[in-house]
Design a protein around this motif. Structure first.
Motif, PDB file in Angstrom:
ATOM      1  N   GLY A  22      61.880  28.587  42.163  1.00  0.00           N
ATOM      2  CA  GLY A  22      61.181  28.039  40.962  1.00  0.00           C
ATOM      3  C   GLY A  22      59.685  27.964  40.893  1.00  0.00           C
ATOM      4  N   ASP A  23      59.365  28.264  42.279  1.00  0.00           N
ATOM      5  CA  ASP A  23      57.762  28.460  42.531  1.00  0.00           C
ATOM      6  C   ASP A  23      57.091  29.451  41.559  1.00  0.00           C
ATOM      7  OD1 ASP A  23      57.649  26.131  43.934  1.00  0.00           O
ATOM      8  OD2 ASP A  23      57.424  27.258  45.891  1.00  0.00           O
ATOM      9  N   ILE A  24      55.809  29.510  41.050  1.00  0.00           N
ATOM     10  CA  ILE A  24      55.302  30.385  40.261  1.00  0.00           C
ATOM     11  C   ILE A  24      54.201  31.201  41.037  1.00  0.00           C
ATOM     12  CG2 ILE A  24      53.874  30.768  38.319  1.00  0.00           C
ATOM     13  CD1 ILE A  24      56.774  29.840  37.345  1.00  0.00           C
ATOM     14  N   GLY A  25      54.145  32.446  41.071  1.00  0.00           N
ATOM     15  CA  GLY A  25      53.297  33.299  41.669  1.00  0.00           C
ATOM     16  C   GLY A  25      52.676  34.311  40.666  1.00  0.00           C
ATOM     17  N   VAL A  26      51.651  34.980  41.079  1.00  0.00           N
ATOM     18  CA  VAL A  26      51.054  35.979  40.433  1.00  0.00           C
ATOM     19  C   VAL A  26      51.240  37.316  41.238  1.00  0.00           C
ATOM     20  CG1 VAL A  26      48.891  36.977  39.540  1.00  0.00           C
ATOM     21  CG2 VAL A  26      49.305  34.357  39.566  1.00  0.00           C
ATOM     22  N   ASP A  42      48.657  26.720  45.527  1.00  0.00           N
ATOM     23  CA  ASP A  42      48.722  25.180  45.067  1.00  0.00           C
ATOM     24  C   ASP A  42      47.796  25.049  43.779  1.00  0.00           C
ATOM     25  OD1 ASP A  42      45.922  24.876  46.136  1.00  0.00           O
ATOM     26  OD2 ASP A  42      46.682  23.710  47.810  1.00  0.00           O
ATOM     27  N   SER A  43      48.020  23.950  43.410  1.00  0.00           N
ATOM     28  CA  SER A  43      47.114  23.372  41.939  1.00  0.00           C
ATOM     29  C   SER A  43      45.642  23.465  42.207  1.00  0.00           C
ATOM     30  CB  SER A  43      47.697  22.263  41.679  1.00  0.00           C
ATOM     31  OG  SER A  43      47.268  21.157  42.512  1.00  0.00           O
ATOM     32  N   SER A  44      45.148  23.667  43.415  1.00  0.00           N
ATOM     33  CA  SER A  44      43.688  23.817  43.617  1.00  0.00           C
ATOM     34  C   SER A  44      43.497  25.085  43.758  1.00  0.00           C
ATOM     35  CB  SER A  44      43.354  23.145  44.857  1.00  0.00           C
ATOM     36  OG  SER A  44      43.523  21.861  44.639  1.00  0.00           O
ATOM     37  N   GLY A  45      44.420  26.157  43.712  1.00  0.00           N
ATOM     38  CA  GLY A  45      43.912  27.577  43.921  1.00  0.00           C
ATOM     39  C   GLY A  45      44.056  28.180  45.342  1.00  0.00           C
ATOM     40  N   ASN A  46      44.614  27.040  46.318  1.00  0.00           N
ATOM     41  CA  ASN A  46      44.629  27.659  47.817  1.00  0.00           C
ATOM     42  C   ASN A  46      45.920  28.292  47.908  1.00  0.00           C
ATOM     43  OD1 ASN A  46      42.300  26.099  48.456  1.00  0.00           O
ATOM     44  ND2 ASN A  46      43.298  24.586  48.217  1.00  0.00           N
ATOM     45  N   THR A  47      45.634  29.495  48.430  1.00  0.00           N
ATOM     46  CA  THR A  47      46.970  30.241  48.698  1.00  0.00           C
ATOM     47  C   THR A  47      47.822  29.741  49.729  1.00  0.00           C
ATOM     48  OG1 THR A  47      45.618  32.375  48.375  1.00  0.00           O
ATOM     49  CG2 THR A  47      47.955  32.726  49.819  1.00  0.00           C
ATOM     50  N   ILE A  48      49.223  29.684  49.126  1.00  0.00           N
ATOM     51  CA  ILE A  48      50.228  29.110  50.028  1.00  0.00           C
ATOM     52  C   ILE A  48      51.042  30.155  50.969  1.00  0.00           C
ATOM     53  CG2 ILE A  48      52.610  27.804  50.086  1.00  0.00           C
ATOM     54  CD1 ILE A  48      51.667  26.485  47.616  1.00  0.00           C
ATOM     55  N   ALA A  49      51.188  31.293  50.129  1.00  0.00           N
ATOM     56  CA  ALA A  49      51.785  32.320  50.613  1.00  0.00           C
ATOM     57  C   ALA A  49      51.666  33.628  49.717  1.00  0.00           C
ATOM     58  CB  ALA A  49      53.538  32.215  50.533  1.00  0.00           C
TER      59      ALA A  49
END
Length: 64
Positions: A22-26, A42-49
């Motif tokens: 369900g996570d959204i990516g680009v 994340d919502s701040s624009g920091n890369t999680i993966a």
């Protein structure tokens, strides 16, 4: 699927990398029409993966 389109993850096998179903990516890169480099933030624009994912584990997100 093309670069810069939003996609939703359909698999739970990346939990150790910090993302879940369900996570959204680009999409950043289309390698061969079947595998895509996707960034999840994340919502701040920091890369999680950031890694390659088979297209069968993604679906396009419309209007988000």
């Amino acid at each position: 699927m093309k670069p810069f389109q939003k996609v939703r993850l359909l698999a739970d096998k990346y939990i150790d990398e910090g993302i879940k179903t369900g996570d959204i990516g680009v999409i950043l890169e289309d390698y061969d029409g079947e595998n895509f480099e996707v960034e999840f933030s994340d919502s701040s624009g920091n890369t999680i993966a950031l890694f390659a994912i088979p297209g069968k584990e993604l679906e396009l997100v419309d209007g988000e």
